[in-house]
Design an enzyme around this catalytic site. Structure first.
Site, PDB file in Angstrom:
ATOM      1  N   GLU A 114       0.866  -1.185   0.000  1.00  0.00           N
ATOM      2  CA  GLU A 114       0.000   0.000   0.000  1.00  0.00           C
ATOM      3  C   GLU A 114       0.895   1.225   0.000  1.00  0.00           C
ATOM      4  O   GLU A 114       2.056   1.128   0.382  1.00  0.00           O
ATOM      5  CB  GLU A 114      -0.841   0.038   1.293  1.00  0.00           C
ATOM      6  CG  GLU A 114      -1.897  -1.018   1.364  1.00  0.00           C
ATOM      7  CD  GLU A 114      -2.280  -1.315   2.807  1.00  0.00           C
ATOM      8  OE1 GLU A 114      -2.014  -0.478   3.704  1.00  0.00           O
ATOM      9  OE2 GLU A 114      -2.821  -2.394   3.039  1.00  0.00           O
ATOM     10  N   LYS A 116       2.127   4.730   1.638  1.00  0.00           N
ATOM     11  CA  LYS A 116       2.171   5.249   3.001  1.00  0.00           C
ATOM     12  C   LYS A 116       1.594   6.653   2.956  1.00  0.00           C
ATOM     13  O   LYS A 116       2.184   7.573   2.389  1.00  0.00           O
ATOM     14  CB  LYS A 116       3.613   5.267   3.518  1.00  0.00           C
ATOM     15  CG  LYS A 116       3.717   5.574   4.989  1.00  0.00           C
ATOM     16  CD  LYS A 116       5.093   5.188   5.512  1.00  0.00           C
ATOM     17  CE  LYS A 116       5.149   5.194   7.023  1.00  0.00           C
ATOM     18  NZ  LYS A 116       4.875   6.480   7.626  1.00  0.00           N
ATOM     19  N   ASP A 118       0.414  10.246   4.130  1.00  0.00           N
ATOM     20  CA  ASP A 118       1.039  11.179   5.060  1.00  0.00           C
ATOM     21  C   ASP A 118      -0.028  12.019   5.743  1.00  0.00           C
ATOM     22  O   ASP A 118      -0.329  13.134   5.331  1.00  0.00           O
ATOM     23  CB  ASP A 118       2.018  12.066   4.283  1.00  0.00           C
ATOM     24  CG  ASP A 118       3.011  12.729   5.206  1.00  0.00           C
ATOM     25  OD1 ASP A 118       3.054  12.359   6.395  1.00  0.00           O
ATOM     26  OD2 ASP A 118       3.733  13.626   4.744  1.00  0.00           O
ATOM     27  N   TYR A 226      -6.838   1.138   6.499  1.00  0.00           N
ATOM     28  CA  TYR A 226      -5.883   0.131   6.019  1.00  0.00           C
ATOM     29  C   TYR A 226      -5.567  -0.989   7.013  1.00  0.00           C
ATOM     30  O   TYR A 226      -4.602  -1.727   6.829  1.00  0.00           O
ATOM     31  CB  TYR A 226      -4.577   0.806   5.591  1.00  0.00           C
ATOM     32  CG  TYR A 226      -4.001   1.800   6.596  1.00  0.00           C
ATOM     33  CD1 TYR A 226      -3.612   1.394   7.853  1.00  0.00           C
ATOM     34  CD2 TYR A 226      -3.858   3.139   6.254  1.00  0.00           C
ATOM     35  CE1 TYR A 226      -3.095   2.283   8.760  1.00  0.00           C
ATOM     36  CE2 TYR A 226      -3.328   4.044   7.147  1.00  0.00           C
ATOM     37  CZ  TYR A 226      -2.949   3.616   8.398  1.00  0.00           C
ATOM     38  OH  TYR A 226      -2.434   4.501   9.303  1.00  0.00           O
ATOM     39  N   LYS A 313      10.633   4.368   2.382  1.00  0.00           N
ATOM     40  CA  LYS A 313      10.434   5.814   2.242  1.00  0.00           C
ATOM     41  C   LYS A 313      11.039   6.303   0.937  1.00  0.00           C
ATOM     42  O   LYS A 313      12.206   6.028   0.664  1.00  0.00           O
ATOM     43  CB  LYS A 313      11.122   6.545   3.407  1.00  0.00           C
ATOM     44  CG  LYS A 313      10.440   6.321   4.739  1.00  0.00           C
ATOM     45  CD  LYS A 313       9.312   7.330   4.898  1.00  0.00           C
ATOM     46  CE  LYS A 313       8.860   7.417   6.330  1.00  0.00           C
ATOM     47  NZ  LYS A 313       9.186   8.577   7.043  1.00  0.00           N
ATOM     48  N   CYS A 407       8.707  48.917   0.628  1.00  0.00           N
ATOM     49  CA  CYS A 407       7.819  48.160  -0.257  1.00  0.00           C
ATOM     50  C   CYS A 407       8.302  48.258  -1.710  1.00  0.00           C
ATOM     51  O   CYS A 407       8.525  49.351  -2.217  1.00  0.00           O
ATOM     52  CB  CYS A 407       6.397  48.702  -0.144  1.00  0.00           C
ATOM     53  SG  CYS A 407       5.245  47.894  -1.276  1.00  0.00           S
ATOM     54  N   CYS A 410       5.446  50.365  -3.690  1.00  0.00           N
ATOM     55  CA  CYS A 410       5.066  51.763  -3.435  1.00  0.00           C
ATOM     56  C   CYS A 410       6.098  52.499  -2.574  1.00  0.00           C
ATOM     57  O   CYS A 410       5.896  53.647  -2.204  1.00  0.00           O
ATOM     58  CB  CYS A 410       3.685  51.828  -2.777  1.00  0.00           C
ATOM     59  SG  CYS A 410       3.694  51.234  -1.079  1.00  0.00           S
ATOM     60  N   CYS A 425       3.544  45.907   4.239  1.00  0.00           N
ATOM     61  CA  CYS A 425       3.519  47.268   3.740  1.00  0.00           C
ATOM     62  C   CYS A 425       2.263  47.908   4.324  1.00  0.00           C
ATOM     63  O   CYS A 425       1.154  47.436   4.072  1.00  0.00           O
ATOM     64  CB  CYS A 425       3.452  47.275   2.214  1.00  0.00           C
ATOM     65  SG  CYS A 425       3.029  48.916   1.602  1.00  0.00           S
ATOM     66  N   CYS A 431      -1.070  51.366  -2.038  1.00  0.00           N
ATOM     67  CA  CYS A 431      -0.120  50.424  -2.614  1.00  0.00           C
ATOM     68  C   CYS A 431      -0.833  49.601  -3.705  1.00  0.00           C
ATOM     69  O   CYS A 431      -1.801  48.896  -3.411  1.00  0.00           O
ATOM     70  CB  CYS A 431       0.416  49.535  -1.496  1.00  0.00           C
ATOM     71  SG  CYS A 431       1.585  48.303  -2.044  1.00  0.00           S
TER      72      CYS A 431
HETATM   73  S1  IVH Z   1      -0.227  -0.074   8.722  1.00  0.00           S
HETATM   74  C1  IVH Z   1       1.477  -1.884  12.892  1.00  0.00           C
HETATM   75  N1  IVH Z   1      -0.578   1.124   6.437  1.00  0.00           N
HETATM   76  O1  IVH Z   1       2.456   4.918   9.199  1.00  0.00           O
HETATM   77  C2  IVH Z   1       1.504  -0.787  11.897  1.00  0.00           C
HETATM   78  N2  IVH Z   1       0.271   2.421   8.258  1.00  0.00           N
HETATM   79  O2  IVH Z   1       4.925   4.304  10.871  1.00  0.00           O
HETATM   80  C3  IVH Z   1       0.232  -0.674  11.184  1.00  0.00           C
HETATM   81  N3  IVH Z   1       0.635   4.771   7.688  1.00  0.00           N
HETATM   82  O3  IVH Z   1       1.156   5.121  12.413  1.00  0.00           O
HETATM   83  C4  IVH Z   1       0.210   0.489  10.287  1.00  0.00           C
HETATM   84  N4  IVH Z   1      -0.026   4.661   5.607  1.00  0.00           N
HETATM   85  O4  IVH Z   1      -0.104   6.337  10.611  1.00  0.00           O
HETATM   86  C5  IVH Z   1      -0.159   1.260   7.717  1.00  0.00           C
HETATM   87  N5  IVH Z   1      -0.975   2.041   4.358  1.00  0.00           N
HETATM   88  C6  IVH Z   1      -0.574   2.181   5.613  1.00  0.00           C
HETATM   89  C7  IVH Z   1      -0.138   3.412   6.134  1.00  0.00           C
HETATM   90  C8  IVH Z   1       0.287   3.493   7.464  1.00  0.00           C
HETATM   91  C9  IVH Z   1       0.425   5.454   6.552  1.00  0.00           C
HETATM   92  C10 IVH Z   1       1.179   5.386   8.925  1.00  0.00           C
HETATM   93  C11 IVH Z   1       0.374   5.102  10.149  1.00  0.00           C
HETATM   94  C12 IVH Z   1       1.324   4.551  11.161  1.00  0.00           C
HETATM   95  C13 IVH Z   1       2.641   4.894  10.578  1.00  0.00           C
HETATM   96  C14 IVH Z   1       3.627   3.827  10.966  1.00  0.00           C
END
Ligand code: IVH
Length: 670
Positions: A114, A116, A118, A226, A313, A407, A410, A425, A431
């Site tokens: 999946e 990640k 943010d 998720y 990451k 500024c 102006c 300003c 202005c």
């Molecule tokens: S699974 C036991 N799936 O990442 C861990 N986490 O560093 C279960 N996060 O606190 C987490 N996308 O806030 C999972 N597709 C994803 C995610 C995800 C973002 C975040 C989540 C978690 C942090 C872990």
């Protein structure tokens, strides 16, 4: 209406609203307009106010918020919310794969990938199908109960309408602000002179912890789920769990993929490195999970994270280029923004020539010198940012940046208020970008909605000296407009018609349009409703302003200053003469009952189920009266949380009955 009829109507409306919610938020296929949807919701709110005892636990009206929480209760997680180990290279990921293989003694296994997301992680508990609790991650062991705020997320089911669901289960996911919503929020903040937010993640996190859930509702958070937890879920793999979540109506990002081995995982990672930038939310990596739940259990956890999952990451794409100079932009409110002028460079799909530097502090923090090579990054933000100076390439002759003192538009000396990062300003009325910005603000859709005029027209009108303030728009003649480039008879007529038509915009739009600093659309609505007329508002004292809903010290001060200014008063008077709406035409509220039978109320404090003006409306709609001060003639003091002791004392002394929100609700029912 009898109680039985009301019950039927409430059920019917609830079903209808839920149906349209699903069409809109889960299926992206709305069948009715936003307006029609709001009408249904309004109807339901009204009915629930009349029959509070009939309000359903999963009522869609909870999504509009209104509950005020002073302090969130701390809740211990049933399963601790752990974090994930991070990897940054294919090698590290292959090491992880090796650990999984050894941990499973050579048994075959599959992965589930999946993105990640943010945002802010959230844990949701459902009991008998009802969302009963939403808790933040906190320190992983204990978090904050933010249920009322989370219920405002429209894509989240408040009740699962499936027969075969566990009595109790927990689902975890990520709450986020979609990129376009974040952009819009910042645009609006900039427009009213508030400092903008740095990124969507922090803004989402701040929003989840706001005290006023009605404000949270306006922010339009969203949520991807998720992770399904619980004793009785009857699934054997994570992919089955995800299918279940989708079937139960949860929003799941369609970006996941089941992968047979680590090679397929690496391909997924590569595929999404660029594609993810087009998604509606920020992502910063990939989460790789062992698919089988039995195998997850065998692999278990370390103290901090699962051994069956890891994150990869992405490196934010970064490139080094030369800083050719710094220019400065002046906005509508006079805020000055420094901009890095860069040697054009290709980065993540586009050519980058400029990057925002936010303010003088940021330039000092980076220790920027003209001619330096700087690293530019495109992160979650759409506008690229300068992250650091490439010191290896610094030429000792490069000069430090002297922030401008005047500024650029102006030449007025800039000011910097204590505690604020931006320079301003102060030449508000003279202005050019500030004047043009004020007129653009005035004609926007949420204000006077004059869409026959645009930015270019405003610029020309200003440059020709025809319009120097919003009020000048209403003095324009056809001949004036014919002086503009490419404007012929027909479009001139169109423009005049648009200006004329704007006079019917309601008072709150006018109030927003005149551009009082810190008065956004919501605050303008509240002020219009509370003070009713421009005259009353302009004469209100600082203390009286503080009494109005949503008005704090900063706004009160700004309103007082605005109406002290002679030039502003002249402008306002001209707008009034032109025929703009200076009074709020509150629709006569429909009478719901006469249960309160002419009894008088003073409202004080904060309430669980109502905003102040909602309470006011409810009292009036049920035949009562709302007074502003306590006297011997008053019937009831309706006391919420945090009511001042002086009020209580006075009421007690005068023998006025003090009632709670619950007692008030009982009075409505009788
Ligand atoms: S699974 C036991 N799936 O990442 C861990 N986490 O560093 C279960 N996060 O606190 C987490 N996308 O806030 C999972 N597709 C994803 C995610 C995800 C973002 C975040 C989540 C978690 C942090 C872990």
């Amino acid at each position: 209406m009898t109680s039985a009829e009301a019950k039927n109507n409430i059920k019917e409306l609830t079903d209808q609203i839920n149906h349209h919610n699903t069409l809109y938020y889960q299926k992206s296929k709305p069948e009715i307009s936003d307006y029609e949807f709001d009408q249904l919701l309004e109807k339901l709110i009204k009915l629930e106010n009349e029959f509070p005892e009939l309000r359903l636990p999963d009522s869609p009206t909870q999504r509009v918020g209104g509950t005020i929480t002073k302090e969130f209760a701390t809740v211990t997680h049933q399963y601790p919310m752990l974090s994930l180990g991070n990897t940054y290279s294919p090698e590290e990921l292959t090491d992880f794969d090796g650990r999984v293989a050894r941990g499973l003694d050579g048994d075959p296994y599959e992965y589930f990938c999946e993105l990640k997301f943010d945002g802010v992680s959230i844990s949701l508990t459902y009991e008998e199908g009802l969302l009963t609790r939403a808790v933040t991650r906190g320190d992983g062991v204990r978090g904050d109960d933010v249920t009322n705020n989370i219920k405002t997320i429209r894509s989240l089911p408040l009740r699962i309408r499936s027969k075969k669901i566990p009595h109790r289960f927990e689902v975890r996911g990520e709450v986020f602000l979609p990129k376009d919503v974040f952009k819009q929020i910042n645009k609006e903040r900039e427009d009213i002179g508030e400092e903008t937010y740095a990124n969507a993640r922090n803004t989402a996190s701040g929003t989840v912890k706001m005290q006023d859930s009605a404000e949270v509702a306006r922010r339009k958070l969203d949520c991807y789920l998720y992770y399904l937890l619980g004793e009785d879920n009857q699934v054997e793999t994570h992919s089955e769990a995800m299918n279940k979540l989708e079937a139960w109506g949860f929003k799941v990002s369609p970006t996941y993929r089941q992968c047979k081995n680590i090679t397929e995982v690496l391909a997924y990672i590569q595929e999404w490195e660029k594609k993810r930038l087009d998604l509606p939310l920020d992502t910063d990596g990939v989460v790789i999970k062992v698919n089988s739940l039995e195998q997850q259990e065998r692999l278990g956890f370390t103290a901090k994270s699962p051994r069956w999952a890891i994150s990869y990451k992405y490196k934010a794409e970064s490139i080094s280029t030369r800083l050719n100079g710094i220019t400065y932009q002046v906005g509508r409110t006079g805020a000055v923004t420094p901009v890095a002028e860069l040697e054009p460079v290709f980065l993540a799909g586009t050519t980058v020539k400029r990057a925002s530097l936010h303010n003088a502090n940021e330039i000092a923090r980076l220790d920027l010198r003209i001619g330096d090579f700087v690293f530019v990054e495109k992160g979650g933000e759409i506008i690229p940012k300068v992250t650091a100076v490439d010191l290896d390439k610094r030429d000792s002759k490069n000069k430090t940046v002297k922030y401008i003192t005047h500024c650029p538009e102006c030449n007025t000396a800039l000011i910097r208020k204590e505690g604020e990062a931006n320079h301003y300003c102060p030449n508000e009325k003279g202005c050019p970008p500030q004047i043009k910005g004020k007129i653009e603000h005035f004609i926007q859709r949420k204000a006077m909605d004059i869409d026959s005029l645009g930015e270019q027209t405003i610029r020309q009108l200003f440059e020709l000296g025809l319009v120097k303030s919003p009020a000048d728009l209403y003095d324009l003649k056809k001949d004036d407009l014919l002086k503009l480039e490419k404007v012929k008879e027909k479009s001139a007529q169109n423009m005049l018609a648009g200006i004329e038509q704007s006079k019917i915009q309601p008072f709150e739009n006018v109030l927003f349009g005149i551009g009082i600093r810190y008065v956004g659309k919501t605050v303008a609505e509240k002020l219009a409703r509370y003070f009713k007329t421009m005259t009353a508002l302009s004469q209100a004292s600082y203390e009286q302003l503080l009494e109005a809903p949503e008005v704090g010290e900063k706004i009160a001060q700004s309103v007082v200053e605005f109406f002290k200014d002679k030039e502003n008063l002249r402008e306002i008077a001209r707008l009034e003469t032109s025929g703009l709406q200076f009074e709020s035409i509150q629709k006569e509220k429909e009478k719901i009952s006469n249960h309160l039978n002419d009894q008088s109320f003073v409202i004080s404090g904060v309430f669980q189920n109502y905003e102040r003006d909602q309470l006011k409306d409810t009292i009036i709609a049920n035949g009562g009266k709302v007074l502003s001060s306590i006297s011997g003639k008053l019937n009831y003091l309706l006391a919420g949380d945090n009511m001042g002791p002086a009020k209580r004392e006075k009421a007690e002394k005068l023998g006025v009955k003090i009632i709670s929100e619950q007692e008030f609700e009982l009075m409505l029912k009788k």
